[in-house]
Design a protein around this motif. Sequence first.
Motif, PDB file in Angstrom:
ATOM      1  N   LYS A 146      -6.284  -1.269  11.112  1.00 50.28           N
ATOM      2  CA  LYS A 146      -7.124  -2.247  11.838  1.00 50.28           C
ATOM      3  C   LYS A 146      -7.233  -2.215  13.435  1.00 50.28           C
ATOM      4  CE  LYS A 146      -8.957  -5.351   8.288  1.00 50.28           C
ATOM      5  NZ  LYS A 146      -7.650  -6.029   7.520  1.00 50.28           N
ATOM      6  N   ALA A 147      -5.924  -2.232  13.897  1.00 48.45           N
ATOM      7  CA  ALA A 147      -5.594  -2.303  15.332  1.00 48.45           C
ATOM      8  C   ALA A 147      -5.889  -0.766  16.269  1.00 48.45           C
ATOM      9  CB  ALA A 147      -4.188  -2.667  15.478  1.00 48.45           C
ATOM     10  N   ALA A 148      -6.050   0.119  15.221  1.00 48.64           N
ATOM     11  CA  ALA A 148      -6.439   1.487  15.583  1.00 48.64           C
ATOM     12  C   ALA A 148      -5.299   1.985  16.369  1.00 48.64           C
ATOM     13  CB  ALA A 148      -7.609   1.651  16.481  1.00 48.64           C
ATOM     14  N   VAL A 149      -4.113   1.394  15.925  1.00 48.31           N
ATOM     15  CA  VAL A 149      -2.793   2.010  16.442  1.00 48.31           C
ATOM     16  C   VAL A 149      -2.555   3.189  15.636  1.00 48.31           C
ATOM     17  CG1 VAL A 149      -0.467   1.774  16.692  1.00 48.31           C
ATOM     18  CG2 VAL A 149      -1.897  -0.334  16.935  1.00 48.31           C
ATOM     19  N   PRO A 150      -2.309   4.614  16.307  1.00 52.44           N
ATOM     20  CA  PRO A 150      -1.970   5.821  15.719  1.00 52.44           C
ATOM     21  C   PRO A 150      -0.416   5.369  14.889  1.00 52.44           C
ATOM     22  CG  PRO A 150      -2.112   6.131  17.873  1.00 52.44           C
ATOM     23  CD  PRO A 150      -2.365   4.592  17.861  1.00 52.44           C
ATOM     24  N   SER A 151      -0.418   5.236  13.623  1.00 51.09           N
ATOM     25  CA  SER A 151       0.715   4.722  13.068  1.00 51.09           C
ATOM     26  C   SER A 151       1.785   5.673  13.450  1.00 51.09           C
ATOM     27  CB  SER A 151       0.613   4.456  11.451  1.00 51.09           C
ATOM     28  OG  SER A 151       1.808   3.711  11.252  1.00 51.09           O
ATOM     29  N   PRO A 152       2.678   4.591  14.036  1.00 52.29           N
ATOM     30  CA  PRO A 152       4.206   5.450  14.297  1.00 52.29           C
ATOM     31  C   PRO A 152       5.035   5.273  13.162  1.00 52.29           C
ATOM     32  CG  PRO A 152       4.007   3.241  15.671  1.00 52.29           C
ATOM     33  CD  PRO A 152       2.846   3.371  14.606  1.00 52.29           C
ATOM     34  N   LEU A 153       4.603   4.790  12.188  1.00 56.13           N
ATOM     35  CA  LEU A 153       5.560   4.240  11.025  1.00 56.13           C
ATOM     36  C   LEU A 153       5.262   4.835   9.737  1.00 56.13           C
ATOM     37  CD1 LEU A 153       5.319   0.474  11.882  1.00 56.13           C
ATOM     38  CD2 LEU A 153       7.318   2.093  12.043  1.00 56.13           C
ATOM     39  N   THR A 154       4.190   6.194   9.842  1.00 51.08           N
ATOM     40  CA  THR A 154       3.904   6.560   8.630  1.00 51.08           C
ATOM     41  C   THR A 154       5.041   7.123   7.650  1.00 51.08           C
ATOM     42  OG1 THR A 154       1.910   7.501   9.995  1.00 51.08           O
ATOM     43  CG2 THR A 154       2.290   8.309   7.768  1.00 51.08           C
ATOM     44  N   GLU A 155       5.923   7.712   8.472  1.00 45.21           N
ATOM     45  CA  GLU A 155       7.177   8.121   7.341  1.00 45.21           C
ATOM     46  C   GLU A 155       7.783   6.889   6.703  1.00 45.21           C
ATOM     47  OE1 GLU A 155       9.860  10.891   9.086  1.00 45.21           O
ATOM     48  OE2 GLU A 155       8.119  11.943  10.011  1.00 45.21           O
ATOM     49  N   ARG A 156       8.030   5.920   7.393  1.00 36.32           N
ATOM     50  CA  ARG A 156       8.793   4.779   7.125  1.00 36.32           C
ATOM     51  C   ARG A 156       7.730   3.883   5.849  1.00 36.32           C
ATOM     52  NH1 ARG A 156      13.487   6.151   8.725  1.00 36.32           N
ATOM     53  NH2 ARG A 156      13.754   6.029  10.941  1.00 36.32           N
ATOM     54  N   SER A 157       6.546   4.043   6.152  1.00 41.41           N
ATOM     55  CA  SER A 157       5.747   3.459   5.022  1.00 41.41           C
ATOM     56  C   SER A 157       5.970   4.363   3.827  1.00 41.41           C
ATOM     57  CB  SER A 157       4.326   3.373   5.805  1.00 41.41           C
ATOM     58  OG  SER A 157       3.391   3.036   4.838  1.00 41.41           O
ATOM     59  N   THR A 158       5.483   5.577   3.754  1.00 44.82           N
ATOM     60  CA  THR A 158       5.732   6.428   2.882  1.00 44.82           C
ATOM     61  C   THR A 158       6.855   6.207   2.168  1.00 44.82           C
ATOM     62  OG1 THR A 158       4.085   7.958   4.155  1.00 44.82           O
ATOM     63  CG2 THR A 158       5.227   8.914   2.103  1.00 44.82           C
ATOM     64  N   TYR A 159       8.063   6.345   2.986  1.00 49.11           N
ATOM     65  CA  TYR A 159       9.263   6.205   2.134  1.00 49.11           C
ATOM     66  C   TYR A 159       9.504   4.925   1.404  1.00 49.11           C
ATOM     67  CZ  TYR A 159      14.184   6.837   1.531  1.00 49.11           C
ATOM     68  OH  TYR A 159      15.437   6.704   0.914  1.00 49.11           O
ATOM     69  N   SER A 160       8.976   3.786   1.950  1.00 54.61           N
ATOM     70  CA  SER A 160       9.188   2.449   1.471  1.00 54.61           C
ATOM     71  C   SER A 160       8.401   2.478   0.126  1.00 54.61           C
ATOM     72  CB  SER A 160       8.658   1.427   2.548  1.00 54.61           C
ATOM     73  OG  SER A 160       9.283   0.175   2.302  1.00 54.61           O
ATOM     74  N   LEU A 161       7.041   2.886   0.044  1.00 54.19           N
ATOM     75  CA  LEU A 161       6.362   2.905  -0.776  1.00 54.19           C
ATOM     76  C   LEU A 161       6.878   3.745  -2.050  1.00 54.19           C
ATOM     77  CD1 LEU A 161       2.805   3.192   0.554  1.00 54.19           C
ATOM     78  CD2 LEU A 161       3.604   1.281  -0.612  1.00 54.19           C
ATOM     79  N   GLN A 162       7.545   4.873  -1.755  1.00 52.20           N
ATOM     80  CA  GLN A 162       7.701   5.705  -2.660  1.00 52.20           C
ATOM     81  C   GLN A 162       9.244   5.360  -3.484  1.00 52.20           C
ATOM     82  OE1 GLN A 162       7.523  10.029  -2.729  1.00 52.20           O
ATOM     83  NE2 GLN A 162       6.322  10.238  -1.274  1.00 52.20           N
ATOM     84  N   ILE A 163       9.747   4.765  -2.447  1.00 50.71           N
ATOM     85  CA  ILE A 163      11.457   4.310  -3.096  1.00 50.71           C
ATOM     86  C   ILE A 163      11.034   3.098  -3.847  1.00 50.71           C
ATOM     87  CG2 ILE A 163      12.226   2.902  -1.205  1.00 50.71           C
ATOM     88  CD1 ILE A 163      14.369   5.770  -2.686  1.00 50.71           C
ATOM     89  N   ALA A 164      10.236   2.330  -3.576  1.00 47.48           N
ATOM     90  CA  ALA A 164       9.864   1.102  -4.410  1.00 47.48           C
ATOM     91  C   ALA A 164       9.206   1.486  -5.890  1.00 47.48           C
ATOM     92  CB  ALA A 164       8.841   0.389  -3.601  1.00 47.48           C
ATOM     93  N   ILE A 165       8.362   2.458  -5.708  1.00 45.61           N
ATOM     94  CA  ILE A 165       7.857   2.900  -6.884  1.00 45.61           C
ATOM     95  C   ILE A 165       8.940   3.656  -7.888  1.00 45.61           C
ATOM     96  CG2 ILE A 165       6.359   4.490  -7.906  1.00 45.61           C
ATOM     97  CD1 ILE A 165       4.425   4.143  -5.528  1.00 45.61           C
ATOM     98  N   VAL A 166       9.897   4.289  -7.314  1.00 45.24           N
ATOM     99  CA  VAL A 166      10.887   4.840  -7.778  1.00 45.24           C
ATOM    100  C   VAL A 166      11.652   3.752  -8.733  1.00 45.24           C
ATOM    101  CG1 VAL A 166      13.259   6.119  -7.732  1.00 45.24           C
ATOM    102  CG2 VAL A 166      11.147   7.084  -6.692  1.00 45.24           C
ATOM    103  N   CYS A 167      12.015   2.834  -7.712  1.00 39.67           N
ATOM    104  CA  CYS A 167      13.041   1.692  -8.184  1.00 39.67           C
ATOM    105  C   CYS A 167      12.501   1.036  -9.311  1.00 39.67           C
ATOM    106  CB  CYS A 167      13.247   0.704  -7.118  1.00 39.67           C
ATOM    107  SG  CYS A 167      14.279  -0.816  -7.310  1.00 39.67           S
ATOM    108  N   SER A 168      11.020   0.660  -9.158  1.00 42.47           N
ATOM    109  CA  SER A 168      10.433  -0.044 -10.328  1.00 42.47           C
ATOM    110  C   SER A 168      10.193   0.831 -11.633  1.00 42.47           C
ATOM    111  CB  SER A 168       8.985  -0.400  -9.819  1.00 42.47           C
ATOM    112  OG  SER A 168       8.213  -0.853 -10.908  1.00 42.47           O
ATOM    113  N   ALA A 169      10.055   2.145 -11.466  1.00 44.76           N
ATOM    114  CA  ALA A 169       9.979   3.157 -12.506  1.00 44.76           C
ATOM    115  C   ALA A 169      11.263   2.891 -13.254  1.00 44.76           C
ATOM    116  CB  ALA A 169       9.254   4.420 -12.351  1.00 44.76           C
ATOM    117  N   ILE A 170      12.372   3.317 -12.429  1.00 42.60           N
ATOM    118  CA  ILE A 170      13.438   3.328 -13.060  1.00 42.60           C
ATOM    119  C   ILE A 170      14.247   1.843 -13.675  1.00 42.60           C
ATOM    120  CG2 ILE A 170      15.898   3.658 -12.630  1.00 42.60           C
ATOM    121  CD1 ILE A 170      15.489   5.844 -10.495  1.00 42.60           C
ATOM    122  N   ILE A 171      13.990   0.932 -13.103  1.00 42.36           N
ATOM    123  CA  ILE A 171      14.003  -0.390 -13.883  1.00 42.36           C
ATOM    124  C   ILE A 171      13.423  -0.381 -15.332  1.00 42.36           C
ATOM    125  CG2 ILE A 171      13.541  -2.965 -13.845  1.00 42.36           C
ATOM    126  CD1 ILE A 171      13.731  -2.753 -10.807  1.00 42.36           C
TER     127      ILE A 171
END
Length: 174
Positions: A146-171
Amino acid sequence: MTLPTTLLVLATIALALSGADATLEIVCKAASNNDVGVNYDFCVKELGNHPWAHDTDAWGLAMQAADCGIGNAYRAIEDIEGMLEKPGSDAKAKEALGQCDGLYTGMKYAFANAHDWIKNRNYTAGKEEAEKVITLANLCDDILAKAAVPSPLTERSTYSLQIAIVCSAIITLI
Ligand SMILES: *[C@@H]1O[C@H](CO)[C@@H](O)[C@H](O)[C@H]1NC(C)=O
């Protein structure tokens, strides 16, 4: 050591190692079969990156996924704070980054809580915390978009989502 003893020791070590790797691969495979959101290669690579990944079970690996998430959130916060300190960035971008700073702090705590709940074998509560991470990561992505900030956090965000999904699926497998 006599030769047969040496061979026996080597064979035992090889068996122990393949057993540990097999656990990691079996758990990641089962998690990706149960949840299409789980990236098998990411799961094996990230959870295998840490020496303590070996010789563990789904319970240990779920905690480890949460620990990976904590580390990633820490690094995201460092990245954000570095960007906020840079002179000359515009006010709108700074405001968006400031909000994401809070959201990554929330993710750090959610992963830490997930770790503790899993440790205490309260899997419902552990899963809720992992799912909270997904919500928070999406919120930050939306704010930056929304702020039209070219996201400097894409990798962090993708990682966070993926590892949360992995964590939940392993639980779910425990
Ligand atoms: C698990 O944690 C939740 C959230 O705090 C709590 O409501 C629930 O009673 C706990 N379950 C068990 C079995 O301890």
